[in-house]
Design a protein around this motif. Structure first.
Motif, PDB file in Angstrom:
ATOM      1  N   VAL A 142       0.861  -1.185   0.000  1.00  0.00           N
ATOM      2  CA  VAL A 142       0.000   0.000   0.000  1.00  0.00           C
ATOM      3  C   VAL A 142       0.894   1.231   0.000  1.00  0.00           C
ATOM      4  CG1 VAL A 142      -1.690   1.338   1.322  1.00  0.00           C
ATOM      5  CG2 VAL A 142      -1.926  -1.150   1.146  1.00  0.00           C
ATOM      6  N   LYS A 143       0.927   1.924  -1.141  1.00  0.00           N
ATOM      7  CA  LYS A 143       1.871   3.031  -1.304  1.00  0.00           C
ATOM      8  C   LYS A 143       1.198   4.392  -1.525  1.00  0.00           C
ATOM      9  CE  LYS A 143       5.398  -0.033  -3.257  1.00  0.00           C
ATOM     10  NZ  LYS A 143       6.181  -0.089  -1.997  1.00  0.00           N
ATOM     11  N   ASN A 144      -0.115   4.406  -1.714  1.00  0.00           N
ATOM     12  CA  ASN A 144      -0.808   5.672  -1.914  1.00  0.00           C
ATOM     13  C   ASN A 144      -2.236   5.567  -1.370  1.00  0.00           C
ATOM     14  OD1 ASN A 144      -2.445   4.428  -4.005  1.00  0.00           O
ATOM     15  ND2 ASN A 144      -0.692   4.662  -5.385  1.00  0.00           N
ATOM     16  N   VAL A 145      -3.003   6.632  -1.506  1.00  0.00           N
ATOM     17  CA  VAL A 145      -4.339   6.669  -0.915  1.00  0.00           C
ATOM     18  C   VAL A 145      -5.288   5.680  -1.590  1.00  0.00           C
ATOM     19  CG1 VAL A 145      -6.334   8.128  -0.386  1.00  0.00           C
ATOM     20  CG2 VAL A 145      -4.035   9.083  -0.219  1.00  0.00           C
ATOM     21  N   LYS A 146      -5.219   5.561  -2.905  1.00  0.00           N
ATOM     22  CA  LYS A 146      -6.091   4.612  -3.600  1.00  0.00           C
ATOM     23  C   LYS A 146      -5.778   3.180  -3.194  1.00  0.00           C
ATOM     24  CE  LYS A 146      -7.224   7.615  -7.482  1.00  0.00           C
ATOM     25  NZ  LYS A 146      -7.127   7.900  -8.930  1.00  0.00           N
ATOM     26  N   ASP A 147      -4.499   2.876  -3.006  1.00  0.00           N
ATOM     27  CA  ASP A 147      -4.107   1.557  -2.501  1.00  0.00           C
ATOM     28  C   ASP A 147      -4.717   1.312  -1.129  1.00  0.00           C
ATOM     29  OD1 ASP A 147      -2.523   1.148  -4.727  1.00  0.00           O
ATOM     30  OD2 ASP A 147      -0.620   1.511  -3.701  1.00  0.00           O
ATOM     31  N   PHE A 148      -4.659   2.342  -0.289  1.00  0.00           N
ATOM     32  CA  PHE A 148      -5.177   2.216   1.077  1.00  0.00           C
ATOM     33  C   PHE A 148      -6.683   1.964   1.070  1.00  0.00           C
ATOM     34  CE2 PHE A 148      -7.149   4.392   4.776  1.00  0.00           C
ATOM     35  CZ  PHE A 148      -6.754   3.482   5.758  1.00  0.00           C
ATOM     36  N   LEU A 149      -7.409   2.690   0.221  1.00  0.00           N
ATOM     37  CA  LEU A 149      -8.855   2.491   0.142  1.00  0.00           C
ATOM     38  C   LEU A 149      -9.206   1.086  -0.348  1.00  0.00           C
ATOM     39  CD1 LEU A 149      -9.952   5.950  -1.300  1.00  0.00           C
ATOM     40  CD2 LEU A 149     -10.390   5.094   1.009  1.00  0.00           C
ATOM     41  N   ALA A 150      -8.435   0.592  -1.315  1.00  0.00           N
ATOM     42  CA  ALA A 150      -8.667  -0.766  -1.827  1.00  0.00           C
ATOM     43  C   ALA A 150      -8.407  -1.791  -0.732  1.00  0.00           C
ATOM     44  CB  ALA A 150      -7.770  -1.028  -3.032  1.00  0.00           C
ATOM     45  N   TRP A 151      -7.325  -1.572   0.024  1.00  0.00           N
ATOM     46  CA  TRP A 151      -7.002  -2.489   1.134  1.00  0.00           C
ATOM     47  C   TRP A 151      -8.102  -2.433   2.199  1.00  0.00           C
ATOM     48  CZ3 TRP A 151      -6.338  -1.335   6.309  1.00  0.00           C
ATOM     49  CH2 TRP A 151      -5.924  -2.385   7.113  1.00  0.00           C
ATOM     50  N   ALA A 152      -8.553  -1.215   2.535  1.00  0.00           N
ATOM     51  CA  ALA A 152      -9.573  -1.052   3.569  1.00  0.00           C
ATOM     52  C   ALA A 152     -10.876  -1.737   3.164  1.00  0.00           C
ATOM     53  CB  ALA A 152      -9.815   0.438   3.815  1.00  0.00           C
ATOM     54  N   LEU A 226       3.790   7.934   5.378  1.00  0.00           N
ATOM     55  CA  LEU A 226       2.927   9.083   5.145  1.00  0.00           C
ATOM     56  C   LEU A 226       2.476   9.022   3.691  1.00  0.00           C
ATOM     57  CD1 LEU A 226       1.726  11.684   6.267  1.00  0.00           C
ATOM     58  CD2 LEU A 226       3.891  12.846   5.749  1.00  0.00           C
ATOM     59  N   LEU A 227       1.173   8.760   3.494  1.00  0.00           N
ATOM     60  CA  LEU A 227       0.648   8.546   2.141  1.00  0.00           C
ATOM     61  C   LEU A 227       0.239   9.830   1.439  1.00  0.00           C
ATOM     62  CD1 LEU A 227      -1.648   5.407   2.649  1.00  0.00           C
ATOM     63  CD2 LEU A 227       0.795   5.492   2.068  1.00  0.00           C
ATOM     64  N   ALA A 228      -0.184  10.827   2.199  1.00  0.00           N
ATOM     65  CA  ALA A 228      -0.677  12.070   1.577  1.00  0.00           C
ATOM     66  C   ALA A 228      -0.721  13.181   2.596  1.00  0.00           C
ATOM     67  CB  ALA A 228      -2.068  11.850   0.984  1.00  0.00           C
ATOM     68  N   THR A 229      -0.648  14.422   2.104  1.00  0.00           N
ATOM     69  CA  THR A 229      -0.865  15.586   2.950  1.00  0.00           C
ATOM     70  C   THR A 229      -2.010  16.408   2.356  1.00  0.00           C
ATOM     71  OG1 THR A 229       0.900  16.753   1.752  1.00  0.00           O
ATOM     72  CG2 THR A 229       1.487  15.699   3.851  1.00  0.00           C
ATOM     73  N   SER A 230      -2.580  17.295   3.167  1.00  0.00           N
ATOM     74  CA  SER A 230      -3.859  17.922   2.793  1.00  0.00           C
ATOM     75  C   SER A 230      -3.746  19.326   2.211  1.00  0.00           C
ATOM     76  CB  SER A 230      -4.766  17.985   4.030  1.00  0.00           C
ATOM     77  OG  SER A 230      -4.268  18.943   4.961  1.00  0.00           O
ATOM     78  N   GLY A 231      -2.538  19.859   2.061  1.00  0.00           N
ATOM     79  CA  GLY A 231      -2.390  21.229   1.610  1.00  0.00           C
ATOM     80  C   GLY A 231      -2.660  21.437   0.129  1.00  0.00           C
ATOM     81  N   LYS A 232      -2.701  22.713  -0.254  1.00  0.00           N
ATOM     82  CA  LYS A 232      -2.875  23.052  -1.668  1.00  0.00           C
ATOM     83  C   LYS A 232      -1.633  22.651  -2.461  1.00  0.00           C
ATOM     84  CE  LYS A 232      -5.747  27.006  -0.409  1.00  0.00           C
ATOM     85  NZ  LYS A 232      -5.789  28.490  -0.294  1.00  0.00           N
ATOM     86  N   ALA A 233      -0.484  22.715  -1.809  1.00  0.00           N
ATOM     87  CA  ALA A 233       0.779  22.267  -2.398  1.00  0.00           C
ATOM     88  C   ALA A 233       1.415  21.285  -1.415  1.00  0.00           C
ATOM     89  CB  ALA A 233       1.703  23.449  -2.637  1.00  0.00           C
ATOM     90  N   ARG A 234       2.447  20.596  -1.848  1.00  0.00           N
ATOM     91  CA  ARG A 234       3.115  19.640  -0.972  1.00  0.00           C
ATOM     92  C   ARG A 234       3.703  20.333   0.257  1.00  0.00           C
ATOM     93  NH1 ARG A 234       5.994  14.830  -4.513  1.00  0.00           N
ATOM     94  NH2 ARG A 234       4.273  14.539  -6.006  1.00  0.00           N
ATOM     95  N   GLU A 240       8.426  14.929  -0.657  1.00  0.00           N
ATOM     96  CA  GLU A 240       8.346  13.708  -1.453  1.00  0.00           C
ATOM     97  C   GLU A 240       6.947  13.077  -1.407  1.00  0.00           C
ATOM     98  OE1 GLU A 240       9.092  12.359   2.722  1.00  0.00           O
ATOM     99  OE2 GLU A 240       9.686  14.048   1.458  1.00  0.00           O
ATOM    100  N   VAL A 241       6.085  13.575  -0.514  1.00  0.00           N
ATOM    101  CA  VAL A 241       4.746  12.997  -0.336  1.00  0.00           C
ATOM    102  C   VAL A 241       3.717  13.804  -1.122  1.00  0.00           C
ATOM    103  CG1 VAL A 241       2.942  12.408   1.335  1.00  0.00           C
ATOM    104  CG2 VAL A 241       5.362  12.166   1.969  1.00  0.00           C
ATOM    105  N   PRO A 242       2.993  13.183  -2.059  1.00  0.00           N
ATOM    106  CA  PRO A 242       1.984  13.910  -2.846  1.00  0.00           C
ATOM    107  C   PRO A 242       0.776  14.304  -2.008  1.00  0.00           C
ATOM    108  CG  PRO A 242       1.921  11.578  -3.369  1.00  0.00           C
ATOM    109  CD  PRO A 242       3.110  11.767  -2.468  1.00  0.00           C
ATOM    110  N   THR A 243       0.110  15.357  -2.435  1.00  0.00           N
ATOM    111  CA  THR A 243      -1.082  15.823  -1.724  1.00  0.00           C
ATOM    112  C   THR A 243      -2.278  14.927  -2.032  1.00  0.00           C
ATOM    113  OG1 THR A 243      -1.786  17.263  -3.529  1.00  0.00           O
ATOM    114  CG2 THR A 243      -0.281  18.218  -1.894  1.00  0.00           C
ATOM    115  N   LEU A 244      -3.321  15.083  -1.235  1.00  0.00           N
ATOM    116  CA  LEU A 244      -4.578  14.385  -1.515  1.00  0.00           C
ATOM    117  C   LEU A 244      -5.122  14.805  -2.875  1.00  0.00           C
ATOM    118  CD1 LEU A 244      -6.174  14.686   2.030  1.00  0.00           C
ATOM    119  CD2 LEU A 244      -5.808  12.520   0.821  1.00  0.00           C
TER     120      LEU A 244
END
Length: 330
Positions: A142-152, A226-234, A240-244
């Protein structure tokens, strides 16, 4: 709504006029200011109160460094209850995240303070990005948010996420992530970030949404991801972590600020003097660097900018809280 907008315009206009002559109605420089903060000492917001407070000394606003009084409990509401009844002379301020003034009115039927009638915006001080992180309970694949949702979705019994408090902004980010994507994510509320992060690292819960600064040390040490952060920019602290938004979830973009408030009837000239002193403090390199250590981005504002942002966040979060279906009694 008209009343709210009128009040914001009045606040901003009065502050703008006072800013031209910040000492016009300030009878004398305040000897010492007290800053109320509704969460424990050692937390990220506490660092804002202390670093900014100590830099206020010698300004036209106050002679000495401010004294910080921690009033933890009730999700930060106690400090604002105390501010409501404090002298309206600039001697008492409170620092709070915007959730206490923009989100709480939607979740507490009987809130003991009215953010618009009882509190006066002074200045934004710092901004935080929230993050979604997973621990060893979630497979390394599980390396990103979509992976996490699929796992969940495939592991409903283990699909949980922690937040620093029920009714907090991270609570709603996690809830909306699940609701919007048809995945049931069990919410586990904690009393602050650190206990939840500890449980993620220990494999007690699958994931957590909380200020991203609270994840950085364990993320860099490889103890969680850390899979994602919530800001407008990283986030500058984890570039190195992409935003939501980058990962396909722009509706969850959130940058939560800590801001200073005064009692509602504080004279506009006093608020302008406080705003000028706080803005000067926030721009000092020592303050910027000390806030970066706890994952905060120093950011000042005018009184009007803060009032506008408070209102915008109030309007944004109302329907989102309703969508989640959470109230303080639920």
């Amino acid at each position: 709504m008209t009343t709210r907008r009128h009040l914001i315009q009045t606040l901003g206009g009065a502050a703008a006029l006072a800013a031209l002559h910040p000492l016009a109605a300030l009878a004398q420089t305040i000897e010492q200011v007290k800053i109320l903060y509704g969460f424990p000492a050692g937390s990220a917001g506490d660092s804002v109160a202390r670093r900014v407070g100590e830099k206020l000394a010698g300004s036209a606003y106050t002679r000495n460094s401010a004294v910080v009084e921690n009033k933890p409990g009730a999700g930060g509401r106690i400090a604002l209850e105390l501010l409501k009844s404090a002298p309206a002379d600039g001697s008492v301020l409170a620092l709070t995240p915007f959730s206490c003034t923009s989100i709480y009115p939607h979740i507490y039927k009987k809130l003991s303070y009215d953010p618009l009638k009882d509190l006066a915006p002074v200045s934004i001080a710092a901004v935080m990005h929230h993050g979604l992180a997973v621990g060893p309970l979630v497979p390394a694949s599980v390396k990103n948010v979509k992976d996490f949702l699929a796992w969940a979705k495939a592991n409903p019994n283990e699909a949980s996420y922690g937040s620093p408090a029920a009714g907090s902004t991270p609570h709603f980010i996690g809830a909306l992530l699940g609701i919007n994507n048809g995945v049931e994510l069990k919410h586990v509320p904690y009393r602050g970030s650190i206990p939840g992060v500890t449980d993620v690292v220990g494999g007690q819960i699958a994931s957590m949404v909380t200020p991203s600064g609270d994840f950085i040390a364990n993320h860099k040490a490889g103890k969680l991801r850390l899979l994602a952060t919530s800001g407008k920019a990283r986030s500058p602290f984890s570039p190195e972590v992409p935003t939501l938004a980058e990962q396909g979830f722009p509706e969850l973009t959130t940058e939560e600020w800590f801001g200073f408030y005064a009692p509602a009837k504080t004279p506009a000239s006093t608020i302008a003097a406080a705003n000028a002193a706080i803005n000067a403090a926030i721009k000092e390199k020592a303050v910027i660097d000390s806030l970066a250590v706890v994952g905060l981005i120093a950011q000042a504002s005018t009184v009007e900018e803060m009032a506008r942002s408070q209102q915008a966040e109030f309007e944004r979060w109302g329907p989102l809280v309703k969508k989640v279906g959470f109230t303080a009694e639920s």
